[in-house]
Design a protein around this motif. Structure first.
Motif, PDB file in Angstrom:
ATOM      1  N   LEU A   9      47.996 -25.883  39.671  1.00 43.85           N
ATOM      2  CA  LEU A   9      47.876 -25.084  40.568  1.00 43.85           C
ATOM      3  C   LEU A   9      47.020 -24.137  40.816  1.00 43.85           C
ATOM      4  N   GLU A  10      45.657 -23.934  39.437  1.00 45.48           N
ATOM      5  CA  GLU A  10      44.171 -23.761  39.934  1.00 45.48           C
ATOM      6  C   GLU A  10      43.840 -24.608  40.886  1.00 45.48           C
ATOM      7  N   ILE A  11      43.650 -25.868  40.864  1.00 39.21           N
ATOM      8  CA  ILE A  11      43.414 -27.409  40.944  1.00 39.21           C
ATOM      9  C   ILE A  11      43.528 -26.476  42.697  1.00 39.21           C
ATOM     10  N   ILE A  12      45.296 -26.713  43.310  1.00 42.76           N
ATOM     11  CA  ILE A  12      45.437 -26.218  44.247  1.00 42.76           C
ATOM     12  C   ILE A  12      45.424 -25.959  45.115  1.00 42.76           C
ATOM     13  N   THR A  13      45.090 -24.601  43.987  1.00 38.52           N
ATOM     14  CA  THR A  13      44.311 -22.631  45.063  1.00 38.52           C
ATOM     15  C   THR A  13      43.039 -23.262  45.472  1.00 38.52           C
ATOM     16  N   LEU A  14      42.308 -23.662  44.831  1.00 41.09           N
ATOM     17  CA  LEU A  14      40.729 -24.075  44.526  1.00 41.09           C
ATOM     18  C   LEU A  14      40.525 -24.817  45.944  1.00 41.09           C
ATOM     19  N   ASN A  15      41.660 -25.835  46.259  1.00 40.26           N
ATOM     20  CA  ASN A  15      41.564 -26.893  47.339  1.00 40.26           C
ATOM     21  C   ASN A  15      41.272 -26.123  48.455  1.00 40.26           C
ATOM     22  N   LYS A  16      42.341 -24.966  48.724  1.00 43.35           N
ATOM     23  CA  LYS A  16      43.384 -23.883  49.500  1.00 43.35           C
ATOM     24  C   LYS A  16      42.016 -23.703  50.494  1.00 43.35           C
ATOM     25  N   ILE A  17      41.235 -22.071  48.963  1.00 42.56           N
ATOM     26  CA  ILE A  17      39.736 -22.261  49.305  1.00 42.56           C
ATOM     27  C   ILE A  17      38.711 -23.241  50.068  1.00 42.56           C
ATOM     28  N   LYS A  18      38.668 -24.092  49.248  1.00 44.97           N
ATOM     29  CA  LYS A  18      37.822 -25.154  50.188  1.00 44.97           C
ATOM     30  C   LYS A  18      38.376 -25.183  51.682  1.00 44.97           C
ATOM     31  N   GLU A  19      39.413 -25.063  51.372  1.00 45.80           N
ATOM     32  CA  GLU A  19      39.815 -25.898  53.423  1.00 45.80           C
ATOM     33  C   GLU A  19      40.092 -24.488  54.155  1.00 45.80           C
ATOM     34  N   ARG A  20      39.396 -23.365  53.460  1.00 44.07           N
ATOM     35  CA  ARG A  20      39.315 -21.794  54.216  1.00 44.07           C
ATOM     36  C   ARG A  20      40.708 -21.682  54.909  1.00 44.07           C
ATOM     37  N   LEU A  21      42.039 -21.775  53.514  1.00 42.41           N
ATOM     38  CA  LEU A  21      42.776 -21.755  54.976  1.00 42.41           C
ATOM     39  C   LEU A  21      43.303 -19.865  54.396  1.00 42.41           C
ATOM     40  N   PRO A  22      43.816 -18.999  55.250  1.00 40.79           N
ATOM     41  CA  PRO A  22      44.140 -17.842  54.460  1.00 40.79           C
ATOM     42  C   PRO A  22      44.662 -17.298  53.253  1.00 40.79           C
ATOM     43  N   LYS A  23      43.999 -16.242  53.089  1.00 38.21           N
ATOM     44  CA  LYS A  23      44.379 -15.423  52.212  1.00 38.21           C
ATOM     45  C   LYS A  23      45.869 -15.572  52.368  1.00 38.21           C
ATOM     46  N   LYS A  24      47.197 -15.001  52.782  1.00 35.02           N
ATOM     47  CA  LYS A  24      48.594 -15.080  53.140  1.00 35.02           C
ATOM     48  C   LYS A  24      49.077 -16.791  51.815  1.00 35.02           C
ATOM     49  N   ASN A  25      48.068 -17.571  52.451  1.00 41.02           N
ATOM     50  CA  ASN A  25      48.537 -19.498  51.608  1.00 41.02           C
ATOM     51  C   ASN A  25      48.130 -19.048  50.312  1.00 41.02           C
ATOM     52  N   LEU A  26      47.420 -18.085  49.589  1.00 36.13           N
ATOM     53  CA  LEU A  26      47.199 -18.050  48.145  1.00 36.13           C
ATOM     54  C   LEU A  26      47.650 -17.402  47.373  1.00 36.13           C
ATOM     55  N   ASP A  27      48.163 -18.128  46.183  1.00 34.50           N
ATOM     56  CA  ASP A  27      48.796 -17.919  44.687  1.00 34.50           C
ATOM     57  C   ASP A  27      48.015 -16.685  44.235  1.00 34.50           C
ATOM     58  N   LEU A  28      48.203 -14.939  44.472  1.00 32.41           N
ATOM     59  CA  LEU A  28      47.368 -14.025  43.383  1.00 32.41           C
ATOM     60  C   LEU A  28      46.832 -14.653  42.559  1.00 32.41           C
ATOM     61  N   GLU A  29      48.190 -15.001  41.375  1.00 33.49           N
ATOM     62  CA  GLU A  29      47.710 -15.140  39.904  1.00 33.49           C
ATOM     63  C   GLU A  29      46.929 -15.963  39.227  1.00 33.49           C
ATOM     64  N   GLN A  30      46.878 -17.170  40.504  1.00 33.16           N
ATOM     65  CA  GLN A  30      45.689 -18.385  40.511  1.00 33.16           C
ATOM     66  C   GLN A  30      44.662 -17.779  41.023  1.00 33.16           C
ATOM     67  N   VAL A  31      44.474 -16.653  41.828  1.00 34.52           N
ATOM     68  CA  VAL A  31      43.581 -16.179  42.169  1.00 34.52           C
ATOM     69  C   VAL A  31      42.657 -15.609  41.486  1.00 34.52           C
ATOM     70  N   ASN A  32      43.827 -14.290  40.681  1.00 34.57           N
ATOM     71  CA  ASN A  32      42.651 -14.167  39.937  1.00 34.57           C
ATOM     72  C   ASN A  32      42.565 -14.786  38.568  1.00 34.57           C
ATOM     73  N   LYS A  33      43.109 -15.909  37.490  1.00 33.30           N
ATOM     74  CA  LYS A  33      42.282 -16.755  37.022  1.00 33.30           C
ATOM     75  C   LYS A  33      41.538 -17.095  37.406  1.00 33.30           C
ATOM     76  N   LEU A  34      41.296 -18.210  38.718  1.00 27.90           N
ATOM     77  CA  LEU A  34      39.835 -18.564  39.369  1.00 27.90           C
ATOM     78  C   LEU A  34      38.587 -17.593  39.022  1.00 27.90           C
ATOM     79  N   LEU A  35      39.128 -16.164  39.523  1.00 28.64           N
ATOM     80  CA  LEU A  35      37.922 -15.265  39.300  1.00 28.64           C
ATOM     81  C   LEU A  35      37.986 -14.601  38.167  1.00 28.64           C
ATOM     82  N   ASP A  36      38.449 -14.895  37.119  1.00 26.01           N
ATOM     83  CA  ASP A  36      38.123 -14.363  35.631  1.00 26.01           C
ATOM     84  C   ASP A  36      37.311 -15.299  36.065  1.00 26.01           C
ATOM     85  N   LYS A  37      37.736 -16.962  35.611  1.00 25.24           N
ATOM     86  CA  LYS A  37      36.564 -18.107  35.182  1.00 25.24           C
ATOM     87  C   LYS A  37      35.305 -18.965  35.927  1.00 25.24           C
TER      88      LYS A  37
END
Length: 579
Positions: free
Chosen positions: A426-454
């Motif tokens: 799920l973290e890799i999927i979220t990284l890929n979505k951010i790389k593809e510049r998908l809208p914020k509404k398409n992101l899983d907030l829990e995974q976003v916070n994990k990636l911010l922590d890392k």
């Protein structure tokens, strides 16, 4: 495709055999109710009957035969020359995938619409009404029937007794493979020494002396599977072009699972290629088709498919794409949106349990995780399930590497992180979505916070204009630092420069124009605050008020430009004198 015959149709009865006869000599059976205004009249159309028959667990709509028993052929022009369009339109408008074909008695034509059974727990509607046939009428389904359907659960086909199967019908080589894999997975070498009957009993493949359907699928001899469960076969087709309709090679496999899975992979791998990837001085290859991805995809198809449906699993292989289509939609409760987060209940639980105990799969539902994880980690597109429906699961796997740098970046992260902190799917999927510049509404907030922590992503913008970008490390890793700085929130000078550039070309602008200039980087409120500041500084000028407000170049900006032009003119004149 097996089709019913006219002789068989003549002797069927509408109610008992779930069939609807219509004469329709002139081809005048309405497709969707046409201009009729009365609901009971509108329903008596092709879509209405298809919906009702599907809700009745399938049947036939036959046009061109009388409804009096025994049914005689009268012939019809219904959808003459357009049966492919009719089939496609029914699927488009109802989600029901029928088979539409023609039969002939001498020169008289009969049109047959073969309607599949609804999936377990699913009710289909026509114009928001759940239909069922009552005599000659199509009526709304009663509450009792409707609730009964919604409360249905998939029964475990693999656990049911296969009464015509005996132990002598099982493949001894397949049993040996099962023994070997179980003993390794369970760290129990003694398992190999047990009798076949004891092993089958321990795994619940043999119950009270009777073998189950799971035993047939996993261990049955080829000829026995073909005789008792022919739909358990798998078809592998190869085409050298993705838009090519006829196949160049077609193989049909009817084998016990424990022999089949290796045979299938080895055949697919014969045409497998690879992409060379360079990491510094080191070059390694990423295969077109990752073995774990293909095996997990096949395991899922075999475990989750609906064996009550008479269609086989079909694999379509192309040089750089592979599709797997199997009968039966997603298990109850699973959708495209929750595919990775909803615990999967296998349609054939006993089959799945045996595969888990023998180490073929680790746990139910984990196969999809592995497929996504491997595909994205190799820089490929996400597995595509979007063509799936209530009757089939379709998985498309692309071999093309979209982003080699992303694959190397993920690989470098995983090597550096300790085991308990490695990136999840799920973290890799979220990284890929951010790389593809998908809208914020398409992101899983829990995974976003994990990636911010890392510290693998960064937050940019404020309030409604918050967006995320990959960390600076990614752009340094890919040697694309300029892209990183282009993604940062623009400062006042950058905003003013872009506004001035726009006004130079357009003469005037509205606030909406400025908001569009910075969409995704600044909120409308942030843009308005900057514009108000530039108005106060007289770099731009506000004209009018309310909805008619416009902005033009300001007094101070014009003065600055006059000074610059004078300076340029002085320099030019000086250079001319020196010449």
């Amino acid at each position: 495709m097996s089709m019913i015959t006219i002789e068989e149709l003549k002797n069927l009865k509408e109610s008992e055999d779930k069939i609807e006869f219509k004469k329709g000599e002139r081809g005048n059976i309405s497709y969707d109710g046409g201009s009729k205004t009365k609901p009971s009249d509108r329903r008596r159309c092709i879509l209405g009957y298809v919906t009702a028959l599907c809700n009745e667990k399938g049947g036939y709509m036959v046009i061109g035969m009388s409804d009096n028993y025994p049914h005689q052929v009268v012939g019809t022009n219904q959808n003459l020359g357009s049966i492919g369009d009719l089939e496609a339109n029914i699927y488009r408008d109802t989600g029901i995938r029928p088979k539409v074909y023609e039969l002939f008695e001498k020169s008289k034509r009969v049109l047959v619409i073969e309607v599949p059974s609804r999936p377990v727990g699913k009710v289909f509607k026509f114009e928001d009404v759940s239909l069922m046939r009552v005599g000659e009428e199509l009526k709304a389904m009663s509450d009792e029937v409707y609730l009964k359907i919604l409360n249905e659960q998939d029964s475990d086909f693999s656990k049911e007794i296969c009464r015509r199967l005996s132990i002598s019908d099982l493949d001894l080589k397949a049993i040996e493979i099962l023994k070997e894999k179980y003993s390794i997975k369970q760290n129990n070498p003694q398992f190999r020494t047990l009798s076949n009957e004891q092993i089958l009993s321990d795994l619940e493949l043999l119950v009270n002396g009777k073998l189950t359907n799971a035993a047939l699928i996993l261990l049955g001899k080829d000829e026995i599977i073909k005789k008792l469960l022919p739909q358990a076969s798998i078809i592998l087709e190869y085409r050298s072009l993705e838009n090519q309709i006829p196949f160049e090679n077609r193989l049909v496999y009817i084998q016990p699972f424990f022999k089949l899975i290796d045979t299938l992979w080895n055949t697919i791998n014969l045409r497998n290629g690879s992409f060379p990837i360079q990491d510094g001085a080191y070059i390694f290859n990423i295969p077109y088709f990752n073995e774990e991805v293909i095996r997990e995809s096949l395991n899922n198809a075999i475990t989750h498919r609906d064996y009550r449906r008479t269609s086989e699993i079909v694999i379509k292989q192309f040089p750089q794409r592979l599709d797997i289509i199997n009968a039966g939609g997603f298990p109850i409760g699973v959708t495209l949106d929750n595919l990775l987060i909803t615990p999967s209940t296998p349609r054939n639980r006993l089959l799945a349990d045996v595969l888990q105990k023998t180490g073929i799969v680790e746990r139910s539902g984990q196969g999809v995780d592995k497929i996504f994880y491997n595909m994205l980690s190799e820089g490929k597109s996400e597995p595509d399930y979007s063509k799936s429906d209530f009757f089939h699961v379709t998985l498309k796997l692309s071999a093309v590497i979209k982003d080699r740098a992303f694959a190397l970046f993920i690989d470098s992260i995983q090597k550096e992180l300790p085991k308990h902190k490695k990136l999840s799917v799920l973290e890799i999927i979220t990284l890929n979505k951010i790389k593809e510049r998908l809208p914020k509404k398409n992101l899983d907030l829990e995974q976003v916070n994990k990636l911010l922590d890392k510290k693998l992503i960064e937050r940019r913008g404020k309030t409604n204009a918050i967006f995320y970008i990959l960390s600076k490390d990614y752009y340094e890793f890919t040697d694309e630092k300029t892209k990183y700085y282009n993604l940062l929130e623009p400062d006042d000078n950058e905003v003013l420069a872009k506004i001035i550039q726009f006004l130079d070309k357009e003469d005037f602008a509205k606030m909406g124009d400025f908001a569009n200039l910075f969409e995704g980087k600044l909120s409308r409120r942030q843009v308005r605050a900057r514009v108000d500041k530039f108005v106060n500084d007289k770099m731009i000028e506000q004209v009018g008020s309310g909805k008619s407000t416009k902005y033009i170049l300001g007094e101070n900006y014009i003065k600055e430009m006059e000074v610059i032009y004078k300076a340029i003119d002085i320099v030019r004149k000086t250079n001319n004198k020196e010449k």
